[in-house]
Design a protein around this motif. Structure first.
Motif, PDB file in Angstrom:
ATOM      1  N   ASN A  36      29.077 -88.262  24.241  1.00  0.00           N
ATOM      2  CA  ASN A  36      28.661 -89.655  24.088  1.00  0.00           C
ATOM      3  C   ASN A  36      29.855 -90.512  24.462  1.00  0.00           C
ATOM      4  O   ASN A  36      30.887 -90.454  23.795  1.00  0.00           O
ATOM      5  CB  ASN A  36      28.225 -89.966  22.655  1.00  0.00           C
ATOM      6  N   GLY A  37      29.720 -91.290  25.524  1.00  0.00           N
ATOM      7  CA  GLY A  37      30.833 -92.116  25.967  1.00  0.00           C
ATOM      8  C   GLY A  37      30.349 -93.200  26.906  1.00  0.00           C
ATOM      9  O   GLY A  37      29.156 -93.502  26.977  1.00  0.00           O
ATOM     10  N   VAL A  38      31.295 -93.774  27.618  1.00  0.00           N
ATOM     11  CA  VAL A  38      30.973 -94.815  28.588  1.00  0.00           C
ATOM     12  C   VAL A  38      31.752 -94.569  29.869  1.00  0.00           C
ATOM     13  O   VAL A  38      32.800 -93.919  29.863  1.00  0.00           O
ATOM     14  CB  VAL A  38      31.302 -96.241  28.071  1.00  0.00           C
ATOM     15  N   THR A  39      31.218 -95.084  30.956  1.00  0.00           N
ATOM     16  CA  THR A  39      31.959 -95.152  32.203  1.00  0.00           C
ATOM     17  C   THR A  39      31.936 -96.608  32.653  1.00  0.00           C
ATOM     18  O   THR A  39      30.939 -97.306  32.491  1.00  0.00           O
ATOM     19  CB  THR A  39      31.409 -94.209  33.293  1.00  0.00           C
ATOM     20  N   VAL A  40      33.059 -97.064  33.174  1.00  0.00           N
ATOM     21  CA  VAL A  40      33.207 -98.442  33.619  1.00  0.00           C
ATOM     22  C   VAL A  40      33.425 -98.420  35.128  1.00  0.00           C
ATOM     23  O   VAL A  40      34.320 -97.727  35.620  1.00  0.00           O
ATOM     24  CB  VAL A  40      34.388 -99.132  32.902  1.00  0.00           C
ATOM     25  N   VAL A  41      32.583 -99.158  35.854  1.00  0.00           N
ATOM     26  CA  VAL A  41      32.627 -99.193  37.311  1.00  0.00           C
ATOM     27  C   VAL A  41      33.023-100.599  37.759  1.00  0.00           C
ATOM     28  O   VAL A  41      32.235-101.536  37.639  1.00  0.00           O
ATOM     29  CB  VAL A  41      31.254 -98.818  37.922  1.00  0.00           C
ATOM     30  N   PRO A  42      34.251-100.772  38.264  1.00  0.00           N
ATOM     31  CA  PRO A  42      34.678-102.093  38.736  1.00  0.00           C
ATOM     32  C   PRO A  42      34.006-102.481  40.054  1.00  0.00           C
ATOM     33  O   PRO A  42      33.618-101.619  40.847  1.00  0.00           O
ATOM     34  CB  PRO A  42      36.187-101.933  38.960  1.00  0.00           C
ATOM     35  N   ILE A  87      19.375 -99.155  34.397  1.00  0.00           N
ATOM     36  CA  ILE A  87      19.479 -98.703  35.778  1.00  0.00           C
ATOM     37  C   ILE A  87      20.360 -97.460  35.795  1.00  0.00           C
ATOM     38  O   ILE A  87      21.495 -97.494  35.341  1.00  0.00           O
ATOM     39  CB  ILE A  87      20.050 -99.804  36.691  1.00  0.00           C
ATOM     40  N   PRO A  88      19.857 -96.324  36.289  1.00  0.00           N
ATOM     41  CA  PRO A  88      20.643 -95.082  36.242  1.00  0.00           C
ATOM     42  C   PRO A  88      21.773 -95.060  37.269  1.00  0.00           C
ATOM     43  O   PRO A  88      21.712 -95.721  38.291  1.00  0.00           O
ATOM     44  CB  PRO A  88      19.619 -93.995  36.555  1.00  0.00           C
ATOM     45  N   ALA A 122      23.386 -91.454  32.610  1.00  0.00           N
ATOM     46  CA  ALA A 122      24.085 -92.741  32.557  1.00  0.00           C
ATOM     47  C   ALA A 122      23.056 -93.861  32.569  1.00  0.00           C
ATOM     48  O   ALA A 122      22.191 -93.900  33.436  1.00  0.00           O
ATOM     49  CB  ALA A 122      25.028 -92.878  33.741  1.00  0.00           C
ATOM     50  N   GLN A 123      23.163 -94.773  31.595  1.00  0.00           N
ATOM     51  CA  GLN A 123      22.268 -95.921  31.514  1.00  0.00           C
ATOM     52  C   GLN A 123      23.091 -97.195  31.512  1.00  0.00           C
ATOM     53  O   GLN A 123      23.968 -97.372  30.665  1.00  0.00           O
ATOM     54  CB  GLN A 123      21.419 -95.853  30.245  1.00  0.00           C
ATOM     55  N   GLY A 158      34.534-107.913  38.538  1.00  0.00           N
ATOM     56  CA  GLY A 158      34.055-107.582  37.207  1.00  0.00           C
ATOM     57  C   GLY A 158      33.839-106.088  37.062  1.00  0.00           C
ATOM     58  O   GLY A 158      34.307-105.299  37.884  1.00  0.00           O
ATOM     59  N   GLU A 159      33.112-105.716  36.003  1.00  0.00           N
ATOM     60  CA  GLU A 159      32.860-104.311  35.705  1.00  0.00           C
ATOM     61  C   GLU A 159      31.437-104.125  35.209  1.00  0.00           C
ATOM     62  O   GLU A 159      30.922-104.962  34.472  1.00  0.00           O
ATOM     63  CB  GLU A 159      33.808-103.826  34.607  1.00  0.00           C
ATOM     64  N   LEU A 160      30.815-103.025  35.602  1.00  0.00           N
ATOM     65  CA  LEU A 160      29.544-102.590  35.041  1.00  0.00           C
ATOM     66  C   LEU A 160      29.849-101.495  34.034  1.00  0.00           C
ATOM     67  O   LEU A 160      30.697-100.631  34.293  1.00  0.00           O
ATOM     68  CB  LEU A 160      28.619-102.047  36.125  1.00  0.00           C
ATOM     69  N   VAL A 161      29.161-101.499  32.898  1.00  0.00           N
ATOM     70  CA  VAL A 161      29.390-100.499  31.860  1.00  0.00           C
ATOM     71  C   VAL A 161      28.128 -99.662  31.701  1.00  0.00           C
ATOM     72  O   VAL A 161      27.031-100.205  31.505  1.00  0.00           O
ATOM     73  CB  VAL A 161      29.775-101.153  30.519  1.00  0.00           C
ATOM     74  N   TYR A 162      28.301 -98.345  31.794  1.00  0.00           N
ATOM     75  CA  TYR A 162      27.210 -97.396  31.620  1.00  0.00           C
ATOM     76  C   TYR A 162      27.462 -96.564  30.365  1.00  0.00           C
ATOM     77  O   TYR A 162      28.588 -96.089  30.153  1.00  0.00           O
ATOM     78  CB  TYR A 162      27.137 -96.427  32.810  1.00  0.00           C
ATOM     79  N   ASP A 163      26.428 -96.365  29.542  1.00  0.00           N
ATOM     80  CA  ASP A 163      26.511 -95.437  28.425  1.00  0.00           C
ATOM     81  C   ASP A 163      26.200 -94.049  28.952  1.00  0.00           C
ATOM     82  O   ASP A 163      25.205 -93.855  29.669  1.00  0.00           O
ATOM     83  CB  ASP A 163      25.502 -95.822  27.337  1.00  0.00           C
ATOM     84  N   LEU A 164      27.041 -93.076  28.619  1.00  0.00           N
ATOM     85  CA  LEU A 164      26.856 -91.691  29.062  1.00  0.00           C
ATOM     86  C   LEU A 164      26.491 -90.825  27.873  1.00  0.00           C
ATOM     87  O   LEU A 164      27.155 -90.871  26.833  1.00  0.00           O
ATOM     88  CB  LEU A 164      28.156 -91.151  29.674  1.00  0.00           C
TER      89      LEU A 164
END
Length: 109
Positions: A54-60, A73-74, A85-86, A97-103
């Motif tokens: 259970n974590g997050v990924t951050v996509v700049p 959005i997957p 990833a959601q 900026g950054e998009l944050v996805y819950d993993l």
């Protein structure tokens, strides 16, 4: 490393994350010019095959237009790990900026 909110304006805590108050009267379709994939981060940074994650990924990104985007959005590039990833809903920054996805899930690799 600098910590804090990445967007200007008034924010509120919704019980899970900081959200921005907004007064948009029109819907702006979200547009991003470029993802900066070399700076993608994972937190926690290590996952182990067969162990629940259970974590997050951050996509700049660069070139955001301030548009709103929905949750869910997957992120298809995680398919080979078995992670799901959601995307969290939000508004793009005007510029960078950054998009944050819950993993979540049990990694297969």
């Amino acid at each position: 490393m600098e910590q804090g909110l990445k967007t200007e304006g008034y924010h509120y805590w919704n019980g899970n994350e900081w959200r921005i108050f907004n007064s948009y009267t029109t819907i702006i379709n979200p547009i991003i010019q470029k993802f900066t994939c070399t700076y993608v981060t994972f937190n926690p940074p290590i996952f182990t095959a067969g162990v629940p994650y259970n974590g997050v990924t951050v996509v700049p990104y660069t070139g955001g237009n301030g548009g709103a985007y929905p949750a869910g959005i997957p992120l298809s590039s995680t398919d080979n790990t078995g992670l799901i990833a959601q995307l969290r809903s939000g508004y793009l920054a005007n510029g960078n900026g950054e998009l944050v996805y819950d993993l979540t899930q049990i990694p297969s690799q």
